[in-house]
Design a protein around this motif. Structure first.
Motif, PDB file in Angstrom:
ATOM      1  N   LEU A 189       0.848  -1.187   0.000  1.00  0.00           N
ATOM      2  CA  LEU A 189       0.000   0.000   0.000  1.00  0.00           C
ATOM      3  C   LEU A 189       0.883   1.236   0.000  1.00  0.00           C
ATOM      4  CD1 LEU A 189      -2.865  -0.432   2.620  1.00  0.00           C
ATOM      5  CD2 LEU A 189      -2.961  -0.690   0.156  1.00  0.00           C
ATOM      6  N   GLN A 190       0.454   2.243  -0.719  1.00  0.00           N
ATOM      7  CA  GLN A 190       1.197   3.494  -0.730  1.00  0.00           C
ATOM      8  C   GLN A 190       0.235   4.629  -0.392  1.00  0.00           C
ATOM      9  OE1 GLN A 190       3.952   3.629  -3.850  1.00  0.00           O
ATOM     10  NE2 GLN A 190       4.900   5.506  -3.136  1.00  0.00           N
ATOM     11  N   PRO A 191       0.112   4.969   0.889  1.00  0.00           N
ATOM     12  CA  PRO A 191      -0.807   6.044   1.255  1.00  0.00           C
ATOM     13  C   PRO A 191      -0.361   7.356   0.618  1.00  0.00           C
ATOM     14  CG  PRO A 191       0.009   4.874   3.203  1.00  0.00           C
ATOM     15  CD  PRO A 191       0.853   4.451   2.047  1.00  0.00           C
TER      16      PRO A 191
ATOM     17  N   THR B 121      -0.972  11.748   4.708  1.00  0.00           N
ATOM     18  CA  THR B 121      -2.074  10.961   5.278  1.00  0.00           C
ATOM     19  C   THR B 121      -1.523   9.931   6.252  1.00  0.00           C
ATOM     20  OG1 THR B 121      -2.019   9.257   3.569  1.00  0.00           O
ATOM     21  CG2 THR B 121      -3.454  11.141   3.166  1.00  0.00           C
ATOM     22  N   GLN B 122      -2.404   9.518   7.166  1.00  0.00           N
ATOM     23  CA  GLN B 122      -2.113   8.376   8.019  1.00  0.00           C
ATOM     24  C   GLN B 122      -2.974   7.211   7.571  1.00  0.00           C
ATOM     25  OE1 GLN B 122      -3.136  10.061  11.840  1.00  0.00           O
ATOM     26  NE2 GLN B 122      -0.987  10.281  12.371  1.00  0.00           N
ATOM     27  N   LEU B 123      -2.495   6.017   7.880  1.00  0.00           N
ATOM     28  CA  LEU B 123      -3.251   4.813   7.595  1.00  0.00           C
ATOM     29  C   LEU B 123      -3.955   4.373   8.876  1.00  0.00           C
ATOM     30  CD1 LEU B 123      -3.197   3.288   4.871  1.00  0.00           C
ATOM     31  CD2 LEU B 123      -1.772   1.603   6.006  1.00  0.00           C
ATOM     32  N   ALA B 124      -5.278   4.242   8.818  1.00  0.00           N
ATOM     33  CA  ALA B 124      -6.056   3.750   9.960  1.00  0.00           C
ATOM     34  C   ALA B 124      -6.280   2.258   9.776  1.00  0.00           C
ATOM     35  CB  ALA B 124      -7.397   4.473  10.038  1.00  0.00           C
ATOM     36  N   ILE B 125      -6.028   1.469  10.814  1.00  0.00           N
ATOM     37  CA  ILE B 125      -6.057   0.012  10.727  1.00  0.00           C
ATOM     38  C   ILE B 125      -6.948  -0.548  11.822  1.00  0.00           C
ATOM     39  CG2 ILE B 125      -4.655  -2.075  10.972  1.00  0.00           C
ATOM     40  CD1 ILE B 125      -2.297  -0.272   9.940  1.00  0.00           C
TER      41      ILE B 125
ATOM     42  N   LEU C 119     -13.546   1.991  10.952  1.00  0.00           N
ATOM     43  CA  LEU C 119     -12.970   3.091  10.156  1.00  0.00           C
ATOM     44  C   LEU C 119     -13.849   4.327  10.270  1.00  0.00           C
ATOM     45  CD1 LEU C 119     -11.725   1.594   6.749  1.00  0.00           C
ATOM     46  CD2 LEU C 119     -10.419   2.042   8.825  1.00  0.00           C
TER      47      LEU C 119
ATOM     48  N   CYS D  88     -13.329   6.387  13.191  1.00  0.00           N
ATOM     49  CA  CYS D  88     -12.079   7.165  13.163  1.00  0.00           C
ATOM     50  C   CYS D  88     -12.148   8.279  12.119  1.00  0.00           C
ATOM     51  CB  CYS D  88     -10.885   6.268  12.852  1.00  0.00           C
ATOM     52  SG  CYS D  88     -10.126   5.599  14.332  1.00  0.00           S
TER      53      CYS D  88
ATOM     54  N   PHE E 101      -8.054  -1.253   6.181  1.00  0.00           N
ATOM     55  CA  PHE E 101      -7.155  -0.103   6.116  1.00  0.00           C
ATOM     56  C   PHE E 101      -7.900   1.101   5.568  1.00  0.00           C
ATOM     57  CE2 PHE E 101      -5.044  -4.080   5.140  1.00  0.00           C
ATOM     58  CZ  PHE E 101      -4.243  -4.188   6.264  1.00  0.00           C
TER      59      PHE E 101
ATOM     60  N   VAL F 209      -6.632   8.722   6.587  1.00  0.00           N
ATOM     61  CA  VAL F 209      -7.044   9.928   7.313  1.00  0.00           C
ATOM     62  C   VAL F 209      -6.060  11.040   6.964  1.00  0.00           C
ATOM     63  CG1 VAL F 209      -7.400  10.956   9.588  1.00  0.00           C
ATOM     64  CG2 VAL F 209      -7.914   8.539   9.234  1.00  0.00           C
TER      65      VAL F 209
ATOM     66  N   VAL G 158      -3.694  14.305   7.266  1.00  0.00           N
ATOM     67  CA  VAL G 158      -2.958  15.051   8.282  1.00  0.00           C
ATOM     68  C   VAL G 158      -2.871  16.479   7.775  1.00  0.00           C
ATOM     69  CG1 VAL G 158      -0.774  15.282   9.525  1.00  0.00           C
ATOM     70  CG2 VAL G 158      -1.638  13.013   8.915  1.00  0.00           C
TER      71      VAL G 158
ATOM     72  N   ALA H 244      -8.059  12.355  12.418  1.00  0.00           N
ATOM     73  CA  ALA H 244      -8.776  11.175  12.933  1.00  0.00           C
ATOM     74  C   ALA H 244      -9.660  11.543  14.112  1.00  0.00           C
ATOM     75  CB  ALA H 244      -7.764  10.103  13.349  1.00  0.00           C
ATOM     76  N   LEU H 245     -10.850  10.934  14.162  1.00  0.00           N
ATOM     77  CA  LEU H 245     -11.743  11.070  15.319  1.00  0.00           C
ATOM     78  C   LEU H 245     -11.325  10.025  16.351  1.00  0.00           C
ATOM     79  CD1 LEU H 245     -15.128  11.228  13.359  1.00  0.00           C
ATOM     80  CD2 LEU H 245     -13.718  13.159  14.147  1.00  0.00           C
TER      81      LEU H 245
END
Lengths: 335, 335
Positions: free
Chosen positions: A32-34, A38-42, A74, A77, A133, A136, A138, A145-146
């Motif tokens: 994966l290439q966000p 961005t952040q990755l939420a898992i 998800l 978040c 995944f 979110v 930044v 993110a919530l």
């Protein structure tokens, strides 16, 4: 049918060229290439036969639900779905089960542009483990993110959609209550094919201070927000109970309740029923219009059910603002 | 013990401040922020009691193995371990099982700076599902990941470490063969606490053309490289067999074999035994020194066992370069 044929036949899709999925099914890892900034939420959920679903559940619905409960995390978040992996233990490779399961799973995945990027299949007692995944943004170095930890004293407390109907359906399946068929049919949809509130979660970024999805029961999951935010809350138990769609059916259509369901039981289902997959969130009083706009934009009903307070602890009140004793323990998987 | 207490007691760590983990255990999602110019490598494995391990297996070793088989997939991609999630179904929350399981799991995690960022625990037949995340650099727009699809005709074919000992140990447990205690003790380590070849995978970035980890047996996993790269290979079956540590014990220490193990059986264990968790990779002939340097830098023995060829298909030969019939089916989880 072997493991590789099973994956090939039921779970491999035509190339999708999803922007962030550099490599999908078929190698040792997916890649994966966000997007930059961005952040990755898992999130990860495991569904076990007999614990999370009854063995007679239609595999199409089970496929839907297995992904839905993960997308719900998800949503809580404020993350946009991106991809998921699936680990599946099956007693045997059975076409009549696999085909509808894959259809239900992949239909919901397609609806959210969420790509299956890999996983594992093995022989064993039926067990479905999905890791999802999401992305979110930044902004100015700050994650959008919530989180559960952001609630502030003075915030309004909101819940999306309905409460308690999934538990009602479960009790009908268990034979502890009976309801008219129309009520059961509607409640059953909530239990078997819940709707993850992804669009609402996205719309609440920058609006809500804290959020969680309600899977173990309203009060239990609210407890996580209160504990992680270091605050307390008052919840209107009667407003919560009015959010049971089946309850509204009785009050609206017949004006009276079936005698086999006590008022106390309705309240218990709303406050600690579980399997709701609604978003419970807090937002400043000054953002009430923004919350209403988020609800409208995401076509998701939202109801204010209480307030966050500096005083620790959880207080219940009824429509007359009288205290209600809290004896609504949350669902615990090892209780 | 409830679900939340279980997580708190056994799996929550002191804050680690890992650079890429923005948020770990305790919210709806974990948040990862990969470094700019990197891809996230993701792999997922499920271990089921009775299928992947015997119920008498020491929980410390099981914790190690559950993560090791996932780290092995990262190694095969040349990815640096970053974090993992754990979904655990347990018949009951049993301290005497959970404490050593968590210790074995987290000891290996710490050794690879791989942080537990979340997951799920539930009641059910024992099932361990781990999803692991690793980082691969993107240089000049090109991913440095080692893929199954990169093998070129003319490449050398290499395997790390040893082959077949895990299967030998399994057969001893099954009672189909018996070996001296010293041989069994060494083989058992390979079955129960395999070493993921993470350092070798990292050292092979930019050197190897293709790689896979051997979990289902040498020939079966080689088949994935051949199929995805559109090439064939010749493998020296006698060199592969010589990589069984127990086989070397007999040839070295006693000069003769136990009569209860036929030569054909040794060969079968090396070629299709399974559970080896070694790296099988290809590299250009011109990079032999670089391969030797990668092996030395990672303190991992590497052996050349064949060649990649343009002609499709898999050919086996013996030490006299005579053809060996291929009847070494790979392990299939639904066979």
């Amino acid at each position: 049918m072997g493991e590789f044929e099973l994956i090939e036949r039921y779970f491999k899709r035509p190339e999708r060229h999803a922007a962030r999925v550099a490599l999908g099914i078929g190698d040792d890892c997916a890649l994966l290439q966000p997007a930059p900034g961005t952040q990755l939420a898992i999130s990860c959920d495991m569904l076990v036969e007999g614990r999370h679903f009854v063995s007679t559940l239609d595999p199409f619905k089970l496929g839907h639900k297995a992904l839905a409960v993960n997308l719900s995390d998800l949503a809580a978040c404020g993350a946009r779905p991106l991809a998921f992996s699936l680990a599946l233990a099956l007693p045997r490779a059975d076409e009549s089960w696999l085909a509808p399961f894959a259809q239900g799973l992949l239909a919901l995945a397609d609806a959210h542009s969420c790509e299956l990027i890999g996983g594992d299949t093995t022989q064993g007692p039926l067990n479905i483990c999905i890791t999802v995944f999401g992305e979110v943004p930044v902004m100015a170095g700050r994650s959008q993110a919530l989180l559960r930890s952001g609630a502030q004293a003075g915030d309004d407390l909101y819940i999306s959609g309905n409460l308690g109907d999934a538990r009602l359906a479960l009790e009908v399946f268990r034979g502890t209550v009976s309801v008219p068929e129309a009520v059961f049919t509607a409640a059953r949809v909530r239990l078997e094919t819940p709707t993850p509130r992804v669009a609402l979660g996205l719309a609440l970024r920058g609006v809500a201070n804290a959020a969680i999805d309600v899977s173990d029961g309203l009060l239990g999951d609210l407890g996580h927000i209160l504990q992680q935010s270091g605050v307390g809350a008052t919840v209107d138990a009667d407003v919560a109970t009015s959010l049971i769609a089946a309850h509204a059916y009785y009050t609206g259509a017949t004006g009276q309740f079936d005698t086999n369901i006590a008022p106390e039981q309705w309240r218990r289902w709303a406050l600690s029923g579980g399997d709701d997959y609604e978003l419970l969130f807090t937002a400043p009083v000054a953002r009430r219009e923004a919350v209403a706009a988020a609800a409208a934009a995401s076509l998701t009903p939202v109801t204010r059910i209480g307030q966050i307070e500096a005083e620790r602890g959880l207080r219940l009140m009824d429509a007359q603002r009288q205290p209600v004793p809290d004896r609504y323990a949350s669902f615990d998987h090892f209780a």
